[in-house]
Design a protein around this motif. Structure first.
Motif, PDB file in Angstrom:
ATOM      1  N   SER A  26     -87.645  63.855 -23.487  1.00  0.00           N
ATOM      2  CA  SER A  26     -87.501  64.730 -24.636  1.00  0.00           C
ATOM      3  C   SER A  26     -86.157  65.426 -24.638  1.00  0.00           C
ATOM      4  N   GLU A  27     -85.662  65.784 -23.472  1.00  0.00           N
ATOM      5  CA  GLU A  27     -84.411  66.520 -23.391  1.00  0.00           C
ATOM      6  C   GLU A  27     -83.217  65.660 -23.789  1.00  0.00           C
ATOM      7  N   THR A  28     -83.355  64.360 -23.758  1.00  0.00           N
ATOM      8  CA  THR A  28     -82.238  63.489 -24.087  1.00  0.00           C
ATOM      9  C   THR A  28     -82.295  62.976 -25.521  1.00  0.00           C
ATOM     10  N   VAL A  29     -83.360  63.244 -26.246  1.00  0.00           N
ATOM     11  CA  VAL A  29     -83.481  62.791 -27.628  1.00  0.00           C
ATOM     12  C   VAL A  29     -82.749  63.778 -28.529  1.00  0.00           C
ATOM     13  N   LEU A  30     -81.853  63.265 -29.342  1.00  0.00           N
ATOM     14  CA  LEU A  30     -81.098  64.109 -30.263  1.00  0.00           C
ATOM     15  C   LEU A  30     -81.837  64.255 -31.581  1.00  0.00           C
ATOM     16  N   GLU A  31     -81.619  65.393 -32.242  1.00  0.00           N
ATOM     17  CA  GLU A  31     -82.200  65.597 -33.562  1.00  0.00           C
ATOM     18  C   GLU A  31     -81.574  64.612 -34.544  1.00  0.00           C
ATOM     19  N   PRO A  32     -82.378  63.913 -35.315  1.00  0.00           N
ATOM     20  CA  PRO A  32     -81.804  63.015 -36.321  1.00  0.00           C
ATOM     21  C   PRO A  32     -81.291  63.811 -37.521  1.00  0.00           C
ATOM     22  N   ASP A  33     -80.518  63.155 -38.374  1.00  0.00           N
ATOM     23  CA  ASP A  33     -79.982  63.792 -39.574  1.00  0.00           C
ATOM     24  C   ASP A  33     -81.012  63.883 -40.694  1.00  0.00           C
ATOM     25  N   THR A  34     -82.105  63.180 -40.534  1.00  0.00           N
ATOM     26  CA  THR A  34     -83.139  63.151 -41.566  1.00  0.00           C
ATOM     27  C   THR A  34     -84.499  63.146 -40.887  1.00  0.00           C
ATOM     28  N   TYR A  35     -85.549  62.990 -41.657  1.00  0.00           N
ATOM     29  CA  TYR A  35     -86.894  62.953 -41.082  1.00  0.00           C
ATOM     30  C   TYR A  35     -87.092  61.658 -40.308  1.00  0.00           C
ATOM     31  N   ARG A  36     -87.952  61.712 -39.304  1.00  0.00           N
ATOM     32  CA  ARG A  36     -88.207  60.547 -38.445  1.00  0.00           C
ATOM     33  C   ARG A  36     -89.451  59.817 -38.943  1.00  0.00           C
ATOM     34  N   GLY A  37     -89.325  58.497 -39.093  1.00  0.00           N
ATOM     35  CA  GLY A  37     -90.455  57.662 -39.482  1.00  0.00           C
ATOM     36  C   GLY A  37     -91.062  56.975 -38.271  1.00  0.00           C
ATOM     37  N   PRO A  43     -90.963  60.034 -27.770  1.00  0.00           N
ATOM     38  CA  PRO A  43     -90.323  61.261 -27.290  1.00  0.00           C
ATOM     39  C   PRO A  43     -89.570  61.979 -28.415  1.00  0.00           C
ATOM     40  N   VAL A  44     -89.672  63.287 -28.404  1.00  0.00           N
ATOM     41  CA  VAL A  44     -89.065  64.133 -29.435  1.00  0.00           C
ATOM     42  C   VAL A  44     -87.908  64.939 -28.857  1.00  0.00           C
ATOM     43  N   PRO A  45     -87.062  65.493 -29.714  1.00  0.00           N
ATOM     44  CA  PRO A  45     -85.979  66.335 -29.213  1.00  0.00           C
ATOM     45  C   PRO A  45     -86.520  67.626 -28.597  1.00  0.00           C
ATOM     46  N   ALA A  46     -85.702  68.286 -27.843  1.00  0.00           N
ATOM     47  CA  ALA A  46     -86.074  69.581 -27.261  1.00  0.00           C
ATOM     48  C   ALA A  46     -85.729  70.717 -28.214  1.00  0.00           C
ATOM     49  N   THR A  47     -85.103  70.393 -29.338  1.00  0.00           N
ATOM     50  CA  THR A  47     -84.652  71.403 -30.283  1.00  0.00           C
ATOM     51  C   THR A  47     -85.048  71.043 -31.705  1.00  0.00           C
ATOM     52  N   LEU A  48     -84.985  72.045 -32.571  1.00  0.00           N
ATOM     53  CA  LEU A  48     -85.157  71.855 -34.004  1.00  0.00           C
ATOM     54  C   LEU A  48     -84.329  72.942 -34.681  1.00  0.00           C
ATOM     55  N   ALA A  49     -83.246  72.550 -35.305  1.00  0.00           N
ATOM     56  CA  ALA A  49     -82.344  73.510 -35.940  1.00  0.00           C
ATOM     57  C   ALA A  49     -83.102  74.380 -36.937  1.00  0.00           C
ATOM     58  N   GLY A  50     -82.931  75.690 -36.812  1.00  0.00           N
ATOM     59  CA  GLY A  50     -83.569  76.633 -37.725  1.00  0.00           C
ATOM     60  C   GLY A  50     -84.941  77.085 -37.287  1.00  0.00           C
ATOM     61  N   ALA A  51     -85.451  76.525 -36.200  1.00  0.00           N
ATOM     62  CA  ALA A  51     -86.779  76.891 -35.710  1.00  0.00           C
ATOM     63  C   ALA A  51     -86.695  77.297 -34.245  1.00  0.00           C
ATOM     64  N   ARG A  52     -87.655  78.068 -33.826  1.00  0.00           N
ATOM     65  CA  ARG A  52     -87.802  78.422 -32.413  1.00  0.00           C
ATOM     66  C   ARG A  52     -88.742  77.400 -31.785  1.00  0.00           C
ATOM     67  N   TRP A 162     -91.854  75.816 -33.546  1.00  0.00           N
ATOM     68  CA  TRP A 162     -92.326  74.448 -33.285  1.00  0.00           C
ATOM     69  C   TRP A 162     -92.883  74.382 -31.873  1.00  0.00           C
ATOM     70  N   PHE A 163     -94.115  73.894 -31.779  1.00  0.00           N
ATOM     71  CA  PHE A 163     -94.807  73.729 -30.493  1.00  0.00           C
ATOM     72  C   PHE A 163     -94.938  72.227 -30.228  1.00  0.00           C
ATOM     73  N   PRO A 164     -93.906  71.600 -29.623  1.00  0.00           N
ATOM     74  CA  PRO A 164     -93.916  70.144 -29.465  1.00  0.00           C
ATOM     75  C   PRO A 164     -95.001  69.614 -28.535  1.00  0.00           C
ATOM     76  N   GLY A 165     -95.529  70.426 -27.639  1.00  0.00           N
ATOM     77  CA  GLY A 165     -96.598  69.969 -26.748  1.00  0.00           C
ATOM     78  C   GLY A 165     -97.928  69.850 -27.450  1.00  0.00           C
ATOM     79  N   GLY A 166     -98.106  70.603 -28.513  1.00  0.00           N
ATOM     80  CA  GLY A 166     -99.302  70.536 -29.348  1.00  0.00           C
ATOM     81  C   GLY A 166    -100.616  70.620 -28.593  1.00  0.00           C
ATOM     82  N   THR A 167    -101.606  69.903 -29.113  1.00  0.00           N
ATOM     83  CA  THR A 167    -102.950  69.968 -28.528  1.00  0.00           C
ATOM     84  C   THR A 167    -102.984  69.446 -27.100  1.00  0.00           C
ATOM     85  N   ASP A 168    -102.102  68.525 -26.759  1.00  0.00           N
ATOM     86  CA  ASP A 168    -102.076  68.001 -25.387  1.00  0.00           C
ATOM     87  C   ASP A 168    -101.671  69.099 -24.399  1.00  0.00           C
TER      88      ASP A 168
END
Length: 186
Positions: A26-37, A43-52, A162-168
């Protein structure tokens, strides 16, 4: 090469060839410029611009403080083409206690009903306060929560968490503390 040294080399190469745990990836995944399909389960990014971004401990604290939680996990819909008279039961979806299930609102593209569900659900959860804290989640390594949280930020919400760990991550922290989700109606 001696047998012992060869064994150490084989073990070392085997360990290096193994994929990193999801949290390390997750720490190595970069935020994309658009939504992810597809695939959404990756694996998701460790960040989300504009969100905690929060971990399970912070999510537990926010939950105890009464911050609204928004579950964006997709809903399993009745398969098309079932023979007449076939009984179909929607599989249950478990979520964090008190969470609002805004199903199907984390895809990369939303239809009008999905966009309305997200818009109306966020308005209701926030009481119309665009700065109100709102925790958005799905499951671990699920881009749907990232997409929905990004969409909320782009809609002008400034308190998105944003809570990337979610229900897991929630289950890992508390054990079996999930409850049956009730989908928000269209």
């Amino acid at each position: 090469m001696k047998a012992g040294a060869a064994l150490v080399l084989v073990v070392a190469l085997t360990v290096l060839a193994q994929p990193a745990p999801a949290s390390a990836q997750s720490e190595t995944v970069l935020e994309p410029d658009t939504y992810r399909g597809e695939p959404y389960n990756a694996p998701v990014p460790a960040t989300l611009a504009g969100a905690r971004v929060v971990d399970a401990d912070e999510a537990l604290t926010l939950h105890a403080e009464g911050v609204p939680f928004i579950d964006v996990h997709p809903r399993t819909e009745k398969p098309a083409g079932l023979p007449e008279g076939t009984y179909w039961r929607e599989p249950p979806h478990d979520t964090i206690p008190g969470a609002i299930w805004l199903w199907n609102t984390g895809y990369d593209r939303l239809n009008d009903a999905e966009q309305a569900r997200l818009t109306d659900g966020l308005t209701e959860a926030s009481g119309g306060d665009m700065a109100a804290p709102l925790v958005i989640f799905c499951r671990a390594d699920c881009w749907m929560s990232w997409n929905a949280a990004r969409r909320a930020v782009e809609m002008g919400y400034t308190g998105i968490i944003w809570f990337p760990g979610g229900t897991d991550a929630w289950t890992q922290a508390l054990g079996d503390d999930l409850v049956a989700a009730i989908p928000v109606d269209d």
